[in-house]
Design an enzyme around this catalytic site. Sequence first.
Site, PDB file in Angstrom:
ATOM      1  N   GLU A  41      76.617 -49.777 -54.816  1.00 41.32           N
ATOM      2  CA  GLU A  41      75.578 -50.814 -54.781  1.00 41.32           C
ATOM      3  C   GLU A  41      76.245 -52.157 -54.547  1.00 41.32           C
ATOM      4  O   GLU A  41      77.014 -52.633 -55.382  1.00 41.32           O
ATOM      5  CB  GLU A  41      74.802 -50.845 -56.105  1.00 41.32           C
ATOM      6  CG  GLU A  41      73.806 -51.985 -56.196  1.00 41.32           C
ATOM      7  CD  GLU A  41      73.250 -52.198 -57.601  1.00 41.32           C
ATOM      8  OE1 GLU A  41      72.813 -53.323 -57.907  1.00 41.32           O
ATOM      9  OE2 GLU A  41      73.273 -51.243 -58.411  1.00 41.32           O
ATOM     10  N   ARG A  45      74.341 -61.145 -54.241  1.00 39.83           N
ATOM     11  CA  ARG A  45      74.655 -62.353 -55.017  1.00 39.83           C
ATOM     12  C   ARG A  45      75.585 -63.298 -54.267  1.00 39.83           C
ATOM     13  O   ARG A  45      75.889 -64.382 -54.757  1.00 39.83           O
ATOM     14  CB  ARG A  45      75.312 -61.975 -56.350  1.00 39.83           C
ATOM     15  CG  ARG A  45      74.453 -61.092 -57.234  1.00 39.83           C
ATOM     16  CD  ARG A  45      75.168 -60.756 -58.525  1.00 39.83           C
ATOM     17  NE  ARG A  45      74.496 -59.708 -59.274  1.00 39.83           N
ATOM     18  CZ  ARG A  45      74.945 -59.161 -60.388  1.00 39.83           C
ATOM     19  NH1 ARG A  45      76.094 -59.598 -60.910  1.00 39.83           N
ATOM     20  NH2 ARG A  45      74.276 -58.204 -60.989  1.00 39.83           N
ATOM     21  N   LYS A 129      66.043 -48.276 -63.128  1.00 36.42           N
ATOM     22  CA  LYS A 129      67.253 -48.923 -63.628  1.00 36.42           C
ATOM     23  C   LYS A 129      66.920 -49.522 -64.996  1.00 36.42           C
ATOM     24  O   LYS A 129      65.921 -50.242 -65.133  1.00 36.42           O
ATOM     25  CB  LYS A 129      67.683 -50.016 -62.651  1.00 36.42           C
ATOM     26  CG  LYS A 129      68.803 -50.923 -63.155  1.00 36.42           C
ATOM     27  CD  LYS A 129      69.167 -51.929 -62.077  1.00 36.42           C
ATOM     28  CE  LYS A 129      70.220 -52.907 -62.564  1.00 36.42           C
ATOM     29  NZ  LYS A 129      70.717 -53.776 -61.473  1.00 36.42           N
TER      30      LYS A 129
END
Length: 208
Positions: A41, A45, A129
Amino acid sequence: MRTPRDVLALSPVLPVVVLDRAEDAVPAAEALLAGGIRAIEVTLRTPTALDAIGRIAERVPDIVVGAGTITRPEHARQAAQAGAAFLVTPGVTDAVLDAASATGLPLLPGAATVSEAMRLAERGLDTLKFFPAEASGGAAALAAIGGPLPDLLFCPTGGITAENAPRYLALPNVGCVGGTWLTPRDTLAARDYARIEALAKEASALER
Protein backbone atom coordinates in the site's frame (compact mmCIF):
# COMPACT_ATOMS: atom_id res chain seq x y z
CA MET A 1 -7.65 -8.66 -7.51
CA ARG A 2 -11.34 -9.43 -7.50
CA THR A 3 -12.25 -8.67 -3.89
CA PRO A 4 -10.73 -6.98 -0.83
CA ARG A 5 -10.40 -10.41 0.76
CA ASP A 6 -8.16 -11.47 -2.10
CA VAL A 7 -5.84 -8.61 -1.11
CA LEU A 8 -5.81 -9.60 2.57
CA ALA A 9 -5.02 -13.20 1.66
CA LEU A 10 -1.80 -12.33 -0.16
CA SER A 11 0.46 -11.79 2.86
CA PRO A 12 0.15 -11.66 6.65
CA VAL A 13 1.44 -8.08 6.55
CA LEU A 14 0.43 -5.33 4.13
CA PRO A 15 3.29 -2.82 4.11
CA VAL A 16 2.12 0.78 4.41
CA VAL A 17 4.75 2.70 2.49
CA VAL A 18 5.43 6.44 2.42
CA LEU A 19 7.68 7.31 -0.52
CA ASP A 20 9.42 10.67 -0.65
CA ARG A 21 11.26 9.76 -3.88
CA ALA A 22 9.56 8.02 -6.80
CA GLU A 23 12.84 6.35 -7.70
CA ASP A 24 12.65 4.34 -4.47
CA ALA A 25 9.37 2.73 -5.51
CA VAL A 26 10.61 -0.08 -7.73
CA PRO A 27 13.61 -1.23 -5.65
CA ALA A 28 11.55 -1.09 -2.45
CA ALA A 29 8.77 -3.14 -4.05
CA GLU A 30 11.31 -5.61 -5.41
CA ALA A 31 12.87 -5.98 -1.96
CA LEU A 32 9.46 -6.62 -0.37
CA LEU A 33 8.63 -9.17 -3.05
CA ALA A 34 11.97 -10.92 -2.57
CA GLY A 35 11.10 -11.16 1.12
CA GLY A 36 7.82 -12.89 0.40
CA ILE A 37 5.41 -9.93 0.53
CA ARG A 38 2.93 -9.93 -2.32
CA ALA A 39 1.01 -6.67 -1.81
CA ILE A 40 1.98 -3.10 -0.97
CA GLU A 41 0.00 0.00 0.00
CA VAL A 42 1.57 3.25 -1.16
CA THR A 43 0.06 6.16 0.77
CA LEU A 44 -1.00 9.35 -0.97
CA ARG A 45 0.84 11.44 1.60
CA THR A 46 3.61 12.68 -0.68
CA PRO A 47 3.65 14.38 -4.10
CA THR A 48 5.47 11.37 -5.59
CA ALA A 49 2.91 8.75 -4.54
CA LEU A 50 0.93 8.49 -7.78
CA ASP A 51 4.11 8.32 -9.84
CA ALA A 52 5.42 5.63 -7.49
CA ILE A 53 2.24 3.58 -7.85
CA GLY A 54 2.50 3.74 -11.62
CA ARG A 55 6.14 2.63 -11.58
CA ILE A 56 5.42 -0.35 -9.35
CA ALA A 57 2.37 -1.41 -11.36
CA GLU A 58 4.37 -1.32 -14.57
CA ARG A 59 7.74 -2.67 -13.48
CA VAL A 60 6.98 -5.01 -10.55
CA PRO A 61 3.86 -6.83 -11.79
CA ASP A 62 4.25 -9.71 -9.33
CA ILE A 63 3.42 -7.48 -6.38
CA VAL A 64 -0.09 -6.03 -6.05
CA VAL A 65 0.12 -2.28 -5.49
CA GLY A 66 -2.67 -0.34 -3.83
CA ALA A 67 -3.20 3.29 -2.89
CA GLY A 68 -3.74 4.32 0.71
CA THR A 69 -4.82 7.49 2.49
CA ILE A 70 -7.71 7.96 0.07
CA THR A 71 -9.43 10.90 1.77
CA ARG A 72 -11.04 12.77 -1.14
CA PRO A 73 -13.09 11.57 -4.11
CA GLU A 74 -10.45 12.68 -6.60
CA HIS A 75 -7.87 10.52 -4.82
CA ALA A 76 -9.80 7.41 -5.81
CA ARG A 77 -9.94 8.42 -9.46
CA GLN A 78 -6.30 9.50 -9.58
CA ALA A 79 -5.10 6.28 -7.93
CA ALA A 80 -7.08 4.14 -10.36
CA GLN A 81 -5.66 6.06 -13.31
CA ALA A 82 -2.13 5.66 -11.92
CA GLY A 83 -2.50 1.87 -11.88
CA ALA A 84 -3.52 1.04 -8.31
CA ALA A 85 -5.09 -2.41 -7.94
CA PHE A 86 -6.94 -1.61 -4.70
CA LEU A 87 -7.84 1.37 -2.53
CA VAL A 88 -7.55 1.98 1.22
CA THR A 89 -9.18 4.78 3.23
CA PRO A 90 -8.46 5.82 6.84
CA GLY A 91 -12.14 6.67 7.33
CA VAL A 92 -15.16 7.20 5.14
CA THR A 93 -17.55 9.77 3.79
CA ASP A 94 -20.36 9.10 1.33
CA ALA A 95 -18.51 11.03 -1.38
CA VAL A 96 -15.30 9.04 -0.92
CA LEU A 97 -17.19 5.74 -0.85
CA ASP A 98 -19.10 6.61 -4.01
CA ALA A 99 -15.94 7.64 -5.86
CA ALA A 100 -14.02 4.57 -4.72
CA SER A 101 -16.87 2.26 -5.67
CA ALA A 102 -17.08 3.88 -9.10
CA THR A 103 -13.51 2.77 -9.88
CA GLY A 104 -14.50 -0.89 -9.56
CA LEU A 105 -11.36 -1.57 -7.50
CA PRO A 106 -11.36 -3.57 -4.27
CA LEU A 107 -11.78 -1.19 -1.35
CA LEU A 108 -10.64 -1.38 2.27
CA PRO A 109 -12.58 1.40 3.99
CA GLY A 110 -11.45 2.52 7.42
CA ALA A 111 -13.56 2.07 10.54
CA ALA A 112 -12.71 2.56 14.21
CA THR A 113 -16.05 1.86 15.89
CA VAL A 114 -18.86 -0.66 15.81
CA SER A 115 -21.23 1.96 14.39
CA GLU A 116 -18.85 2.81 11.55
CA ALA A 117 -18.38 -0.87 10.76
CA MET A 118 -22.15 -1.43 10.75
CA ARG A 119 -22.71 1.47 8.36
CA LEU A 120 -20.14 0.04 5.96
CA ALA A 121 -21.68 -3.41 6.25
CA GLU A 122 -25.03 -1.87 5.29
CA ARG A 123 -23.39 -0.76 2.06
CA GLY A 124 -22.23 -4.30 1.34
CA LEU A 125 -18.64 -3.84 2.53
CA ASP A 126 -17.52 -6.74 4.71
CA THR A 127 -13.73 -6.31 4.57
CA LEU A 128 -12.51 -3.25 6.44
CA LYS A 129 -9.46 -1.44 7.72
CA PHE A 130 -9.45 -1.04 11.52
CA PHE A 131 -7.75 2.31 12.04
CA PRO A 132 -6.11 3.62 14.13
CA ALA A 133 -5.82 0.16 15.63
CA GLU A 134 -3.72 0.67 18.75
CA ALA A 135 -5.30 4.03 19.59
CA SER A 136 -8.77 2.49 19.19
CA GLY A 137 -8.24 -0.24 21.77
CA GLY A 138 -5.92 -2.62 20.00
CA ALA A 139 -6.42 -6.33 19.54
CA ALA A 140 -8.78 -6.53 22.52
CA ALA A 141 -11.16 -4.02 20.91
CA LEU A 142 -11.07 -5.80 17.60
CA ALA A 143 -11.78 -9.12 19.28
CA ALA A 144 -14.79 -7.54 20.99
CA ILE A 145 -16.07 -6.15 17.67
CA GLY A 146 -15.97 -9.68 16.29
CA GLY A 147 -18.67 -10.72 18.75
CA PRO A 148 -21.61 -8.77 17.31
CA LEU A 149 -20.12 -8.52 13.81
CA PRO A 150 -18.67 -11.98 13.07
CA ASP A 151 -19.01 -11.67 9.28
CA LEU A 152 -16.62 -8.76 9.00
CA LEU A 153 -12.92 -9.21 8.27
CA PHE A 154 -10.35 -6.57 9.15
CA CYS A 155 -6.89 -5.34 8.30
CA PRO A 156 -5.84 -3.45 11.45
CA THR A 157 -3.42 -0.60 10.81
CA GLY A 158 -1.99 2.13 13.00
CA GLY A 159 0.56 1.38 15.68
CA ILE A 160 1.11 -2.18 14.47
CA THR A 161 4.65 -3.46 15.00
CA ALA A 162 6.53 -6.71 14.56
CA GLU A 163 6.03 -7.26 18.29
CA ASN A 164 2.25 -6.79 18.53
CA ALA A 165 1.29 -8.07 15.06
CA PRO A 166 0.93 -11.70 16.25
CA ARG A 167 -1.79 -10.65 18.73
CA TYR A 168 -3.88 -9.31 15.87
CA LEU A 169 -3.13 -12.13 13.47
CA ALA A 170 -4.37 -14.64 16.05
CA LEU A 171 -7.88 -13.16 15.84
CA PRO A 172 -10.42 -14.91 13.59
CA ASN A 173 -11.67 -11.58 12.21
CA VAL A 174 -8.21 -10.44 11.04
CA GLY A 175 -7.06 -11.28 7.53
CA CYS A 176 -3.74 -9.44 7.68
CA VAL A 177 -2.21 -6.43 9.42
CA GLY A 178 -0.91 -3.21 7.92
CA GLY A 179 2.26 -1.56 9.10
CA THR A 180 5.04 0.85 8.27
CA TRP A 181 7.81 -1.08 9.99
CA LEU A 182 8.83 -2.98 6.84
CA THR A 183 9.89 0.20 5.08
CA PRO A 184 11.16 2.67 7.70
CA ARG A 185 11.63 6.13 6.29
CA ASP A 186 15.29 6.26 7.34
CA THR A 187 15.90 2.93 5.62
CA LEU A 188 14.33 4.21 2.41
CA ALA A 189 16.36 7.40 2.67
CA ALA A 190 19.53 5.32 2.94
CA ARG A 191 18.41 3.05 0.09
CA ASP A 192 19.02 0.07 2.36
CA TYR A 193 16.89 -2.36 0.38
CA ALA A 194 18.64 -5.37 1.90
CA ARG A 195 17.20 -4.40 5.28
CA ILE A 196 13.74 -4.04 3.74
CA GLU A 197 14.03 -7.53 2.28
CA ALA A 198 15.12 -8.91 5.67
CA LEU A 199 12.19 -7.24 7.43
CA ALA A 200 9.85 -8.58 4.75
CA LYS A 201 11.11 -12.13 5.27
CA GLU A 202 10.38 -11.88 8.99
CA ALA A 203 6.93 -10.45 8.33
CA SER A 204 5.95 -12.99 5.69
CA ALA A 205 6.78 -15.77 8.14
CA LEU A 206 4.23 -14.57 10.71
CA GLU A 207 1.44 -17.07 11.33
CA ARG A 208 -2.24 -16.25 10.93
